[in-house]
Design a protein around this motif. Structure first.
Motif, short mmCIF file in Angstrom:
data_model
loop_
_atom_site.label_atom_id
_atom_site.label_comp_id
_atom_site.label_asym_id
_atom_site.label_seq_id
_atom_site.Cartn_x
_atom_site.Cartn_y
_atom_site.Cartn_z
N VAL A 173 0.89 -1.37 -0.02
CA VAL A 173 0.10 0.13 0.09
C VAL A 173 1.04 1.24 0.21
CG1 VAL A 173 -2.13 -1.08 0.87
CG2 VAL A 173 -0.24 -0.21 2.40
N GLN A 233 -5.97 -1.74 4.67
CA GLN A 233 -5.93 -0.41 4.59
C GLN A 233 -4.68 0.09 4.98
OE1 GLN A 233 -9.75 0.94 6.32
NE2 GLN A 233 -9.51 3.11 5.84
N GLY A 283 -5.08 6.38 3.12
CA GLY A 283 -6.47 6.00 2.95
C GLY A 283 -6.83 5.03 1.75
N GLU A 284 -5.70 4.43 1.43
CA GLU A 284 -5.69 3.64 0.25
C GLU A 284 -6.41 1.94 0.72
OE1 GLU A 284 -2.26 2.30 -1.63
OE2 GLU A 284 -3.13 1.04 -3.21
N VAL A 285 -7.10 1.52 0.07
CA VAL A 285 -7.73 0.12 0.56
C VAL A 285 -7.65 -0.72 -0.72
CG1 VAL A 285 -9.87 -1.23 1.08
CG2 VAL A 285 -9.62 1.22 2.23
N LYS A 286 -6.99 -1.94 -0.34
CA LYS A 286 -6.96 -2.83 -1.44
C LYS A 286 -7.51 -4.21 -0.97
CE LYS A 286 -2.72 -1.30 -4.16
NZ LYS A 286 -1.41 -1.91 -4.37
N LYS A 287 -7.92 -5.01 -1.90
CA LYS A 287 -8.54 -6.27 -1.42
C LYS A 287 -8.04 -7.42 -2.22
CE LYS A 287 -13.32 -4.45 -0.24
NZ LYS A 287 -14.67 -4.67 -0.07
N THR A 315 -8.67 -7.65 3.07
CA THR A 315 -8.81 -6.44 3.01
C THR A 315 -7.65 -5.65 3.63
OG1 THR A 315 -11.24 -6.53 2.64
CG2 THR A 315 -10.65 -4.33 2.91
N ASP A 361 -4.93 7.16 6.85
CA ASP A 361 -4.85 8.61 6.04
C ASP A 361 -3.25 9.29 6.34
OD1 ASP A 361 -8.06 9.29 6.74
OD2 ASP A 361 -7.37 8.23 5.16
N SER A 390 -1.44 0.71 9.49
CA SER A 390 -2.54 -0.23 8.53
C SER A 390 -3.04 -1.43 9.14
CB SER A 390 -1.19 -0.60 7.40
OG SER A 390 -1.90 -1.56 6.47
#
Lengths: 109, 115
Positions: free
Chosen positions: A49, A64, A53-57, A62, A67, A72
């Motif tokens: 990441v 995060q 604020g990034e979210v990856k699935k 999941t 910000d 994380s």
């Protein structure tokens, strides 16, 4: 040296439960990586990441990035026994990597 | 393609002996890292190579530890006069670049036991 604190240290749950593990620091990171390590093996990268604020699935996982890029989280939905392992977060953006001590997850069938 | 390989997979040695651990990185990867992992501890960074050069050796725990990399490929980690506290799993990783936004590919590790 940047210090990464992971919590909880150990987690033992039943198949089907949800869980969240955390990686926190007082320092700002340009990027952060999550790895999973199974017994007798080296860590395997799950995700990187980069943006606050990034979210990856990744299937039921999941990730995060906070910000402020200081923390994380990793959330697993409907955990399965195959998710068992040591989850490590690592700092990026510097040629000297720093790893947290990891969260050891056991998912019982 | 072949991943990162390490040898031996297990090494038992007597206190005071020297040991050599070997790492074969993925072909073309310029960056190579050595780590030490002890029970209940995270990965402790030891040394990083960019090509054959090690810009920072400050992670090596003592002067009994040394490492080299030749031909931009194979690396060896040498521990002289081993001590019991050296017992751990030694992991090697390689990456396309020293930029840590690139993935590190880890080998399976060498489990060192000093008796």
């Amino acid at each position: 040296t940047q210090l990464l604190k992971q919590s909880p240290q150990f987690l033992s749950i039943q198949e089907g439960e949800n869980l969240t593990v955390y990686c926190n620091s007082s320092s700002v990171f340009s990027s952060l990586q999550w790895y999973r390590q199974e017994p007798g093996e080296g860590p395997v990268l799950l995700v990187t990441v980069v943006t606050g604020g990034e979210v990856k699935k990744l299937k039921r996982l999941t990730f995060q990035f906070g910000d402020a890029r200081k923390d994380s989280s990793l959330h697993i939905t409907a955990a399965q026994p195959g998710d068992t392992g040591l989850y490590l977060c690592a700092s990026g953006g510097s040629y000297i990597p720093t790893f947290g001590r990891g969260t050891s997850l056991i998912v019982h069938p | 393609g072949a991943g990162v390989s390490q040898s031996p997979s297990n090494k038992v040695t007597e206190k005071g002996k020297d040991v050599e651990l070997r790492c074969d990185p993925i072909s073309g990867h310029t960056a190579l890292y050595w780590y030490r992992q002890s029970l209940g501890q995270g990965l402790e960074f030891l040394i990083y190579f960019q090509g054959n050069s090690a810009p920072d050796k400050s992670g090596l725990p003592s002067d009994r530890f040394s490492a080299e990399r030749t031909g931009g490929s194979v690396s060896t980690l040498t521990i002289q006069r081993t001590q019991q506290e050296d017992s751990a799993v030694y992991l090697c990783a390689s990456s396309r670049s020293g930029d840590l936004t690139y993935e590190q590919y880890f080998g399976p590790g060498t489990r060192l036991t000093v008796t």
